[in-house]
Motif scaffolding. Structure first.
Motif, PDB file in Angstrom:
ATOM      1  N   MET A  46       0.823  -1.209   0.000  1.00  0.00           N
ATOM      2  CA  MET A  46       0.000   0.000   0.000  1.00  0.00           C
ATOM      3  C   MET A  46       0.858   1.259   0.000  1.00  0.00           C
ATOM      4  O   MET A  46       0.600   2.202  -0.761  1.00  0.00           O
ATOM      5  N   TYR A  47       1.890   1.282   0.837  1.00  0.00           N
ATOM      6  CA  TYR A  47       2.783   2.443   0.847  1.00  0.00           C
ATOM      7  C   TYR A  47       3.563   2.555  -0.464  1.00  0.00           C
ATOM      8  O   TYR A  47       3.659   3.629  -1.044  1.00  0.00           O
ATOM      9  N   ASP A  48       4.141   1.441  -0.918  1.00  0.00           N
ATOM     10  CA  ASP A  48       5.063   1.502  -2.050  1.00  0.00           C
ATOM     11  C   ASP A  48       4.351   1.650  -3.389  1.00  0.00           C
ATOM     12  O   ASP A  48       4.804   2.382  -4.269  1.00  0.00           O
ATOM     13  N   LEU A  49       3.227   0.947  -3.560  1.00  0.00           N
ATOM     14  CA  LEU A  49       2.520   0.918  -4.838  1.00  0.00           C
ATOM     15  C   LEU A  49       1.138   1.555  -4.758  1.00  0.00           C
ATOM     16  O   LEU A  49       0.744   2.315  -5.636  1.00  0.00           O
ATOM     17  N   GLY A  50       0.391   1.218  -3.715  1.00  0.00           N
ATOM     18  CA  GLY A  50      -0.992   1.666  -3.611  1.00  0.00           C
ATOM     19  C   GLY A  50      -1.144   3.169  -3.548  1.00  0.00           C
ATOM     20  O   GLY A  50      -2.196   3.715  -3.903  1.00  0.00           O
ATOM     21  N   CYS A  51      -0.076   3.869  -3.105  1.00  0.00           N
ATOM     22  CA  CYS A  51      -0.138   5.336  -3.099  1.00  0.00           C
ATOM     23  C   CYS A  51      -0.321   5.883  -4.507  1.00  0.00           C
ATOM     24  O   CYS A  51      -0.901   6.952  -4.700  1.00  0.00           O
ATOM     25  N   TYR A  52       0.149   5.132  -5.519  1.00  0.00           N
ATOM     26  CA  TYR A  52      -0.115   5.513  -6.907  1.00  0.00           C
ATOM     27  C   TYR A  52      -1.606   5.376  -7.220  1.00  0.00           C
ATOM     28  O   TYR A  52      -2.210   6.259  -7.836  1.00  0.00           O
ATOM     29  N   ASN A  53      -2.187   4.242  -6.833  1.00  0.00           N
ATOM     30  CA  ASN A  53      -3.611   4.023  -7.097  1.00  0.00           C
ATOM     31  C   ASN A  53      -4.461   5.115  -6.469  1.00  0.00           C
ATOM     32  O   ASN A  53      -5.360   5.664  -7.108  1.00  0.00           O
ATOM     33  N   THR A  54      -4.193   5.409  -5.198  1.00  0.00           N
ATOM     34  CA  THR A  54      -5.007   6.413  -4.510  1.00  0.00           C
ATOM     35  C   THR A  54      -4.820   7.791  -5.130  1.00  0.00           C
ATOM     36  O   THR A  54      -5.786   8.542  -5.302  1.00  0.00           O
TER      37      THR A  54
END
Length: 322
Positions: free
Chosen positions: A176-184
């Motif tokens: 979530m920190y490394d990749l999901g921050c892109y999604n959000t």
């Protein structure tokens, strides 16, 4: 040659080596002044590889150098807040890697410190500088597929090695920190508001980080969105779809991709392919912050955007028990 910003780079991480520093070499308003690292041998290697003017063997010594006008912070997530605050205290403008901090309260503290110090702080979402992002957003806002009802986002990569900082909770690792921050951030850019409801589930490793997270968001305006992110695939996959009342937009464009990129608009009786030529996103990011410093341009990634994005991540992490 026009006026240049003298940049210092804090850290010798792969993102700096492979993406940002090569882009800084191409940026028209950037001078590679200093590289700072705690390993002298590696720091010297970076200095020679990228032709920095100076090498610093501590982060503090770089910030003490009055020649440094702006710093790029490429340190582990857990160190971002500390060094943003220290850089602001020394009057340096700041580009900080994503996610900018571990929670929204920290982001708000960092933003206040930078505003009080009179320096610019921008989170390093290079893809938001891409012409492709703007064209997709403009097409959506034009009503080309009617009212957006659902946004489906995916960002999955191979799992890092077990000793990688992205696999450790104390360095704020996890999908979530490394990749999901892109999604959000993508969803926030497209929808333009924070969700009214957030639900999420995840698979947590023995180290306590999420290697897979699935989230569902509902927005006050009626749009819904989904996130699938994970460090669990044999190869990278990132794409998104936007479903609307009159059609769909299919965007198989990886984050930070460059070159001639294509996305597709499908409606009842017609499908269109839209092509856009995209330069190096990281170069665009460096040049844009340079213009903010030199010509008072507004940062593409605003502090308010970063705070909102951090609040969404906070809510997802709370749901998964991170």
């Amino acid at each position: 040659m026009g006026k240049q910003v003298k940049w210092g780079v804090l850290g010798t991480a792969d993102i700096a080596k492979k993406c940002t520093i090569p882009a800084m070499q191409k940026a028209k308003n950037c001078t590679l002044y200093g590289i700072a690292g705690r390993n002298p041998e590696k720091t010297d290697r970076f200095k020679g590889m990228f032709q920095f003017e100076k090498a610093f063997y501590s982060y503090e010594s770089m910030l003490e150098d009055e020649e440094v006008e702006a710093v790029y912070i490429a340190l582990p997530n857990s160190m971002h807040k500390e060094w943003v605050l220290k850089a602001a205290e020394k009057g340096k403008h700041i580009l900080c890697e994503k996610p900018i901090a571990g929670n929204a309260a920290d982001v708000e503290e960092m933003v206040k410190a930078c505003r009080d110090a009179g320096v610019i702080l921008m989170e390093a979402f290079a893809y938001l500088h891409s012409p492709a992002s703007k064209i997709v957003k403009d097409a959506l806002d034009s009503g080309i597929i009617g009212t957006p009802t659902l946004i489906e986002t995916t960002f999955v990569t191979p799992s890092p090695e077990a000793d990688d900082i992205r696999m450790r909770k104390e360095t704020l690792g996890g999908a979530m920190y490394d990749l999901g921050c892109y999604n959000t951030s993508l969803i926030l850019m497209l929808v333009g508001e924070e969700p009214s409801e957030v639900r999420a589930v995840a698979h947590l490793t023995e180290a306590g980080i999420d290697d897979t997270t699935v989230a569902y968001l509902e927005f006050p305006g009626g749009t819904r969105a989904s996130i699938l992110t994970g460090m669990c695939s044999g190869r990278r996959a990132d794409r998104y779809y936007i479903y609307g009342t009159d059609g769909t937009m299919e965007v198989p464009i990886p984050f930070n991709a460059d070159g001639v990129l294509k996305f597709y608009v499908h409606r009842a009786k017609k499908s269109d392919t839209i092509s856009v030529a995209v330069p190096d996103n990281y170069m665009l990011e460096i040049e844009q912050l340079g213009r903010c410093i030199l010509h008072d341009e507004e940062p593409c990634v605003s502090n308010e955007f970063s705070i909102k994005n951090a609040r969404i991540i906070d809510r997802i992490l709370a749901c998964i028990g991170y």
